[in-house]
Design a protein around this motif. Sequence first.
Motif, PDB file in Angstrom:
ATOM      1  N   PHE A 190       0.825  -1.208   0.000  1.00  0.00           N
ATOM      2  CA  PHE A 190       0.000   0.000   0.000  1.00  0.00           C
ATOM      3  C   PHE A 190       0.859   1.257   0.000  1.00  0.00           C
ATOM      4  CE2 PHE A 190      -3.853  -2.394   1.214  1.00  0.00           C
ATOM      5  CZ  PHE A 190      -4.786  -1.702   0.448  1.00  0.00           C
ATOM      6  N   ILE A 191       1.884   1.272   0.827  1.00  0.00           N
ATOM      7  CA  ILE A 191       2.735   2.460   0.897  1.00  0.00           C
ATOM      8  C   ILE A 191       3.426   2.706  -0.444  1.00  0.00           C
ATOM      9  CG2 ILE A 191       4.782   3.460   1.975  1.00  0.00           C
ATOM     10  CD1 ILE A 191       4.022   1.973   4.532  1.00  0.00           C
ATOM     11  N   LEU A 192       3.964   1.649  -1.046  1.00  0.00           N
ATOM     12  CA  LEU A 192       4.667   1.804  -2.320  1.00  0.00           C
ATOM     13  C   LEU A 192       3.731   2.312  -3.408  1.00  0.00           C
ATOM     14  CD1 LEU A 192       7.001  -1.321  -2.348  1.00  0.00           C
ATOM     15  CD2 LEU A 192       7.707   1.080  -2.393  1.00  0.00           C
ATOM     16  N   ILE A 193       2.492   1.832  -3.414  1.00  0.00           N
ATOM     17  CA  ILE A 193       1.536   2.300  -4.419  1.00  0.00           C
ATOM     18  C   ILE A 193       1.311   3.795  -4.274  1.00  0.00           C
ATOM     19  CG2 ILE A 193      -0.906   2.226  -5.056  1.00  0.00           C
ATOM     20  CD1 ILE A 193       0.890   0.046  -6.244  1.00  0.00           C
ATOM     21  N   PHE A 194       1.161   4.279  -3.047  1.00  0.00           N
ATOM     22  CA  PHE A 194       0.967   5.719  -2.859  1.00  0.00           C
ATOM     23  C   PHE A 194       2.233   6.500  -3.197  1.00  0.00           C
ATOM     24  CE2 PHE A 194      -2.842   4.423  -0.724  1.00  0.00           C
ATOM     25  CZ  PHE A 194      -3.707   5.508  -0.886  1.00  0.00           C
ATOM     26  N   VAL A 195       3.397   5.920  -2.926  1.00  0.00           N
ATOM     27  CA  VAL A 195       4.643   6.592  -3.304  1.00  0.00           C
ATOM     28  C   VAL A 195       4.762   6.699  -4.812  1.00  0.00           C
ATOM     29  CG1 VAL A 195       7.162   6.340  -3.319  1.00  0.00           C
ATOM     30  CG2 VAL A 195       5.896   5.992  -1.200  1.00  0.00           C
ATOM     31  N   LEU A 196       4.427   5.610  -5.519  1.00  0.00           N
ATOM     32  CA  LEU A 196       4.597   5.576  -6.970  1.00  0.00           C
ATOM     33  C   LEU A 196       3.503   6.319  -7.727  1.00  0.00           C
ATOM     34  CD1 LEU A 196       5.723   1.868  -7.404  1.00  0.00           C
ATOM     35  CD2 LEU A 196       7.140   3.899  -7.672  1.00  0.00           C
ATOM     36  N   TYR A 197       2.286   6.377  -7.156  1.00  0.00           N
ATOM     37  CA  TYR A 197       1.171   6.977  -7.880  1.00  0.00           C
ATOM     38  C   TYR A 197       0.701   8.304  -7.298  1.00  0.00           C
ATOM     39  CZ  TYR A 197       0.335   2.843 -10.779  1.00  0.00           C
ATOM     40  OH  TYR A 197       0.442   1.833 -11.691  1.00  0.00           O
ATOM     41  N   ASP A 198       1.188   8.670  -6.120  1.00  0.00           N
ATOM     42  CA  ASP A 198       0.758   9.925  -5.499  1.00  0.00           C
ATOM     43  C   ASP A 198       1.909  10.920  -5.469  1.00  0.00           C
ATOM     44  OD1 ASP A 198      -0.060  11.985  -3.864  1.00  0.00           O
ATOM     45  OD2 ASP A 198      -1.137  10.714  -2.468  1.00  0.00           O
ATOM     46  N   GLY A 199       2.991  10.531  -4.793  1.00  0.00           N
ATOM     47  CA  GLY A 199       4.153  11.415  -4.758  1.00  0.00           C
ATOM     48  C   GLY A 199       4.136  12.428  -3.642  1.00  0.00           C
ATOM     49  N   ASP A 200       3.100  12.375  -2.769  1.00  0.00           N
ATOM     50  CA  ASP A 200       3.051  13.293  -1.644  1.00  0.00           C
ATOM     51  C   ASP A 200       4.191  12.996  -0.675  1.00  0.00           C
ATOM     52  OD1 ASP A 200       1.676  13.779   1.330  1.00  0.00           O
ATOM     53  OD2 ASP A 200       1.298  15.354  -0.146  1.00  0.00           O
TER      54      ASP A 200
END
Length: 855
Positions: A190-200
């Motif tokens: 979950f964390i990696l997905i937000f890092v890769l697709y969000d960038g916040d």
Amino acid sequence: MSNTRTESESAAEDRAPAGRLRSTAEAIGGFLRRVPFAIGLAVVLVITALVTGTFFGPATADTLAYWAAGVITTFDLGHWWSAFTALFVPADPFQLVAGVILSVVLLGVAERLMGTARAIIAFVVTGVIGLAVGVLIQWLGSNVGEWWATSTAADSTLDPLTGIVGALIAATAFMGALWRRRVRVVTLAFILIFVLYDGDSSNSYRLIAAIAGYLLGALLARNAALLKPSRASHRERRTLIATIIAVTAIGPVVALINGSGLTPLASASYLYKDELPDLSALIDKCNDSGAAITETCRQQLVLVNNNGFGMLVLSLLPVALLLLAGWGLNNGRRFAMWLAIGVNLAILLFAQASFEVSQAIADLTSNDPSVLDLGEFLVWIIAGGLLPLGLIILLLLNRREFAIRSPRRALGRFWLTVGIAFVALAAVYFVVALLNITSYYPVATVWDIVIDTGKRFVPAHFVSASGTVIITDNGFAFIVHQIVGILFWIVFIVAAVILMQKSRSRATPEDASRIRELIRRDGGGTLGFMATWPGNLYWFAPDDRGAVAYRVINDIAITLSDPICSDADAEDVIRGFVAFCDANSWTPVFYSVHPQYLPVFESLGWLHMSVGEETLVHTKGLELAGKPWQKVRQALNRGIKEGMTTVWTTWDELPLSTVAQINAISEEWVAEKELPEMGFTLGGMEELKDPEVKLMLAVDPDGRMQAVTSWLPVYRDGVPIGWTIDFMRRTDESMNGIMEFLIASAALHMKESGAEVLSLSGAPLATKPLAAGQSAPPPTVMTRLSEFLANTLEPAYGFSSLFRFKAKFNPDYETISMAYPDPIELPTIGMAIGKAYLPQVSPKEAVALVRTLTK
């Protein structure tokens, strides 16, 4: 000799009192009483939100400047304490609600496992490291002009979740193998997905905190071995891979909702904007620019062309397909594996084109004039492809886990359905577009319509901006433009769901129902209920006079125990199955059959050999008295003194907390072994869930489960007259002798309920002890082979030690045999049986098995 029984013997007759399992509500109440720090943090978050004003709305500039972590606050303003205070102040009401819930649930789990002191340390240390190191990386990156760091340098972060995530990952070091692996994989995914697709910025801080928690947990537990991945069962590997695929599917949704475009995989969000140019005005503007359409006009045409409900839904196609694949992967479907590989391959192949187009549009529509230099652009292209490439490699390396194939006929119907749907919908779009070709801008040719027809079935950010971009202002043509792709993929998904519910090598539901009816009617012996297990096929005698459960491996049809029929029909059923195998060019082998059927095979000219001993305890009049029962009686009395109780139940009656405990116990057992799991006549977790299977659980005074056994029914005329043990697991902290306690309690329960026999199942390759004065028969080739296999496999699977354990219950022994038609085929038969027991052995497991056998 006196008939007076001792006090201890009388106590042993009274099995452990029947207990009960804690309900889910009781488990939650007990949990909350043990997590003061987690509840305290939730209260602190409410108080700080009220004090700083974030209880009612987003944090003000003054609040952020003093309490939040970031390049400006932590470095430029010198507020060094912000890496600590940011953990205790929510940024807005939404984060307050999320922080309170996650503090109680996730941090509560961590505190319950580690204890309050360790939980405080883990929360503070990982939270501060996550924020401080993250801000430091941003500061360094912004100083050298790195695009992401420069774009986020002005961020000010208030985020209690950073410390909560770090503490949760640290607490996995105190979990059993099952939940340690699950929590780490799912949380990091979950964390990696937000890092890769969000960038916040906050997502990057959480990732750093999770890594810190991973290392800190091993330090707090004082066990560096916990940093190594533990071995998982086949079922658990499927579940984890399916979860990873499903979690990665939400990435595009995150990107579309966030719309920042600050990461390699989020840039496609620029294709979908709230403010679009009016089409008529855009056409007039582009016409004024001359004969050639400028790049600016072309980019704005792409924006208009790829917006609308249909294009937005189609852009989420990878999400739908990966969620579908995740469902299929969890069920072991080979089609789902190829579907997931296909989707990720498409993402990989189209990543560069998608990134180039969307980044150009980002430059056009963004207020931030900064653009990537060539070097960073190439780095982002590579980064954008790493995730799908990694998933493809993961699936290929674990392809053995997804072995359930669909029947060829069903696969043919699927592709026919999909092909007809594509041709029909493509034809509809092409005809409508051709009839309205004059309404397209720029002026379209027939070839442009052909190319555009293909684009209607592909997500917009993949190919719709490539080549000539044409758009229509005709209402009907525009509607068709929006919906044909959606309709096609709905047909594809529905057809795929139907396909993945069919199997090439599994019995039909009707066959499964028939075999159960025959087992209830004719029994099938003490091992007969194993015929209902997944993976078996069935042959039915005429008029349902009997049936045989079997598996075909390398053209060897291996039966599972006795034929399911009456004694009078046994010979006809066996001969009928043999004829059936002969018609299919299979070699029949009857495995684990009981002595009463051996004369039938001898009349056929077959050979037979012992493959083990079944241990039987007759429960009528059972008394655990005398010296032979001393060890069992001691374990039973000890359990009673320690407050152990037993629960006789079924899987469907278990509360969720107990289900979780059983899953954890089973995975812990698998994780402790490098050796492959065995199947065929040895059941696992899936077999526990049958509503006709009973569970006997040992429960401690606190209501926690200490051990579990499962019992297969032995029927006569529709009534269970006995039970056969299958599944046995216990916790590492359980009482010594817990299994003796549990089996003895089960035997006494069966005696009270009127059961006649308790089977401790077969002991593979075991030989029953000789009676007094009895001499061993002369060895034969078969007995030497059996003895060799027993000695060879003993270091790996401990068959002999299991046989000695069962001997504590003073059983009667009954030899189970393998009957086969031709000794020349013994090598092939041996390989087939080996594959039946070890159907999914991996190269690593095979090496581990060989290493164990050669010690």
